[in-house]
Design an enzyme around this catalytic site. Structure first.
Site: not given
Ligand code: GLV
Length: 303
Positions: A211, A240, A259
């Site tokens: 993250r 983000e 991401h």
């Molecule tokens: C992606 O980052 C998730 O947490 O599934």
């Protein structure tokens, strides 16, 4: 009745409240912030919150638990895809792939040169994994095929795939590559800060597929700009999407993608299915197949 938000952009706070008021179950994405106030605005009939993600830092799980609402997530099915992404980013940063491709597309390739885009070697290098849960272990498994020595730091995690447990300082001082695999919590926010980065080797590469909030981006900018570490590769940022005026985007030694850790077709299909199974179980009053707060169940054995 089923109400589906059909837009690419997530609903605004007002839209989320308006559209979810009165629902029995909520299926959300990691772009939706779900706090206690929203749960109250939805109403006491809310039986389940299901997120199509493994991370649940966008949900106030304590608030859900206090209201007796089970929260579902999608673990397991995205382990391989996310570990693949961490490895892809590591290889790309080590061999300077994005930088070299930009160079080629700019028409700068005039000849083969002995010292053009020299990168890092994998054989005999040390990979340090911070957070040795499912995804961290899957990264260690991949590292075996690349002859990497693997060390990890993760309270309570057992050794696997030839990896050795060490304290965080040792990991940072010994690792040529450091890959982050911890969830974002109050404890891990800005875990990767100036002090953490200062302990890394000058040839080190940092990879973050966890993250964005785990990393202090200003501190990262400072060490990359002054070449105190070799490179960073980020799948996740804070915020983000990353604003286009973020200074990290000026740096050749910082690779950033939007991401995409779990972004393979099969993985996203399985995540959707798990999220739907959590939702329907919760609506029927059944135990969620994947519940992050099993304390809500009376017969829960305790964590
Ligand atoms: C992606 O980052 C998730 O947490 O599934």
């Amino acid at each position: 009745m089923l109400d589906v938000w059909m837009h690419d952009l997530p609903p605004s706070r007002a839209e989320l409240i308006e559209r979810s008021r009165g629902v029995d179950g909520l299926l959300c994405l990691l772009t939706d912030k779900i706090g206690g106030k929203l749960m109250d605005a939805i109403g006491p009939q809310l039986k389940v919150i299901s997120s199509m993600s493994v991370g649940v830092d966008h949900i106030d799980v304590a608030a859900a638990t206090a209201r007796g609402i089970p929260v579902g997530n999608t673990p397991g099915v995205l382990t391989d895809a996310t570990a693949d992404q961490a490895f892809a980013l590591l290889l790309s940063a080590a061999r300077r792939i994005p930088e070299a491709e930009r160079f080629l597309r700019a028409g700068k390739w005039i000849t083969w040169q002995p010292n053009l885009f020299l990168g890092a070697d994998f054989a005999d290098a040390t990979l340090g994994i911070v957070g040795f849960g499912r995804i961290g272990q899957a990264v260690a498994k991949r590292a075996q095929g690349f002859d990497l020595r693997v060390i990890y730091h993760s309270p309570n995690a057992k050794p696997a795939y030839g990896a050795r447990a060490v304290d965080l300082d040792t990991l940072l001082r010994q690792s040529d590559f450091v890959s982050i695999h911890v969830p974002l919590t109050q404890k891990t926010r800005h875990l990767v800060n100036a002090a953490f980065l200062a302990k890394m080797k000058p040839n080190a590469i940092l990879v973050n597929t966890a993250r964005g909030g785990v990393l202090d981006q200003t501190a990262l900018y400072n060490v990359l700009k002054s070449n105190q570490i070799f490179a960073a590769a980020l799948d996740v940022t804070d915020p983000e999407p990353l604003p286009m005026d973020c200074p990290l985007l000026e740096l050749e030694n910082c690779l950033i993608v939007p991401h995409l850790g779990s972004a393979s077709k099969k993985t996203r299909d399985m995540m959707s299915l798990l999220a739907a199974q959590n939702l329907t179980a919760g609506l029927k009053g059944l135990r969620l197949p994947n519940c992050v707060n099993p304390q809500v169940y009376k017969n829960h054995a305790g964590i």
